[in-house]
Design a protein around this motif. Structure first.
Motif, PDB file in Angstrom:
ATOM      1  N   THR A 176      -0.400  -8.000   0.563  1.00 48.08           N
ATOM      2  CA  THR A 176       0.360  -6.624   0.673  1.00 48.08           C
ATOM      3  C   THR A 176       1.188  -6.364  -0.465  1.00 48.08           C
ATOM      4  O   THR A 176       1.425  -5.083  -0.782  1.00 48.08           O
ATOM      5  CB  THR A 176       1.208  -6.587   2.109  1.00 48.08           C
ATOM      6  OG1 THR A 176       1.904  -7.824   2.109  1.00 48.08           O
ATOM      7  CG2 THR A 176       0.384  -6.575   3.133  1.00 48.08           C
ATOM      8  N   PRO A 177       1.860  -7.249  -1.187  1.00 50.80           N
ATOM      9  CA  PRO A 177       2.628  -6.769  -2.331  1.00 50.80           C
ATOM     10  C   PRO A 177       2.077  -6.046  -3.591  1.00 50.80           C
ATOM     11  O   PRO A 177       2.514  -5.412  -4.291  1.00 50.80           O
ATOM     12  CB  PRO A 177       3.319  -8.191  -2.789  1.00 50.80           C
ATOM     13  CG  PRO A 177       3.071  -9.130  -1.879  1.00 50.80           C
ATOM     14  CD  PRO A 177       2.025  -8.642  -0.822  1.00 50.80           C
ATOM     15  N   ILE A 178       0.739  -6.139  -3.493  1.00 44.07           N
ATOM     16  CA  ILE A 178      -0.161  -5.778  -4.890  1.00 44.07           C
ATOM     17  C   ILE A 178      -0.130  -4.009  -4.486  1.00 44.07           C
ATOM     18  O   ILE A 178      -0.286  -3.565  -5.653  1.00 44.07           O
ATOM     19  CB  ILE A 178      -1.892  -6.161  -4.423  1.00 44.07           C
ATOM     20  CG1 ILE A 178      -1.891  -7.684  -4.468  1.00 44.07           C
ATOM     21  CG2 ILE A 178      -2.569  -5.314  -5.433  1.00 44.07           C
ATOM     22  CD1 ILE A 178      -3.245  -8.132  -4.103  1.00 44.07           C
ATOM     23  N   PHE A 179       0.208  -3.615  -3.095  1.00 47.85           N
ATOM     24  CA  PHE A 179       0.096  -2.243  -3.087  1.00 47.85           C
ATOM     25  C   PHE A 179       1.426  -1.610  -2.959  1.00 47.85           C
ATOM     26  O   PHE A 179       1.556  -0.380  -2.990  1.00 47.85           O
ATOM     27  CB  PHE A 179      -0.656  -1.895  -1.734  1.00 47.85           C
ATOM     28  CG  PHE A 179      -2.209  -2.590  -2.064  1.00 47.85           C
ATOM     29  CD1 PHE A 179      -3.039  -1.864  -2.616  1.00 47.85           C
ATOM     30  CD2 PHE A 179      -2.528  -3.675  -1.252  1.00 47.85           C
ATOM     31  CE1 PHE A 179      -4.375  -2.454  -2.577  1.00 47.85           C
ATOM     32  CE2 PHE A 179      -3.689  -4.291  -1.293  1.00 47.85           C
ATOM     33  CZ  PHE A 179      -4.755  -3.477  -1.956  1.00 47.85           C
ATOM     34  N   LEU A 180       2.721  -2.592  -2.839  1.00 48.28           N
ATOM     35  CA  LEU A 180       4.090  -2.021  -3.047  1.00 48.28           C
ATOM     36  C   LEU A 180       4.388  -1.885  -4.227  1.00 48.28           C
ATOM     37  O   LEU A 180       4.288  -2.607  -5.058  1.00 48.28           O
ATOM     38  CB  LEU A 180       4.820  -2.996  -1.997  1.00 48.28           C
ATOM     39  CG  LEU A 180       4.362  -3.138  -0.659  1.00 48.28           C
ATOM     40  CD1 LEU A 180       5.169  -4.342   0.281  1.00 48.28           C
ATOM     41  CD2 LEU A 180       4.695  -1.866   0.102  1.00 48.28           C
TER      42      LEU A 180
END
Length: 188
Positions: free
Chosen positions: A128-132
């Motif tokens: 998920t951090p890839i997209f935040l």
């Protein structure tokens, strides 16, 4: 002349080019490979010939940033459209000060890399951090780079390989952050 020039190679000539490839200098082989991939991509019709994965990634990251920026503004007490937009503009290029934890709390709530939570079994936090993204500068520069390079790379690599490379490099970067910066929150 028995050599093959990259601009003369079409999709139908690829097999002949492969047979003669070993006779070419390395630079010419690289150029031939690039030209063959590009020609193959350009002959596709409809959505298969468009860099839709790049545009989908840009749209999803941007929408997710808009949502987290809105939630952060609400967490700091902004409830009208004017105060929410004001909060987003004020934090457009800066990172929050240490006393204000609203942004960190929102990012952690929506999937930022937080080592203690990963160690508790929340392994999806490697993805998920890839997209935040933190602020307007962060999302703007990342999406500009993604568009500039992504459209080009997707044309050469194809949709699936491009998405796999994007995903794997993102996951590897979060794993590196997990090991080398365990105390830091990590996104985008």
């Amino acid at each position: 002349d028995s050599s093959i020039h990259p601009d003369e190679v079409g999709v139908e000539q690829t097999n002949v080019a492969i047979d003669k490839r070993n006779q070419m200098p390395v630079g010419q082989r690289i150029q031939l490979s690039y030209q063959t991939a590009l020609t193959h991509y350009q002959t596709r019709n409809g959505i298969a010939g468009r860099p839709w994965v790049t545009w989908l990634l840009v749209a999803s990251c941007t929408l997710l940033w808009c949502f987290t920026a809105y939630k952060t503004a609400q967490a700091t007490g902004a409830h009208t459209l004017a105060t929410i937009l004001g909060d987003i503009v004020n934090n457009g290029i800066s990172v929050q000060d240490k006393e204000n934890t609203a942004l960190s709390n929102v990012l952690v709530q929506y999937g930022a890399k937080e080592n203690t939570l990963i160690l508790q079994g929340q392994y999806w936090r490697f993805i998920t951090p890839i997209f935040l993204h933190v602020n307007a500068l962060h999302i703007g520069l990342n999406m500009l780079n993604l568009l500039a390079l992504g459209i080009f790379l997707e044309q050469i690599m194809g949709h699936l390989r491009y998405f796999l490379v994007y995903s794997i490099t993102g996951i590897v970067s979060i794993i590196a952050s997990f090991y080398f910066m365990p105390q830091e929150l990590s996104v985008g």
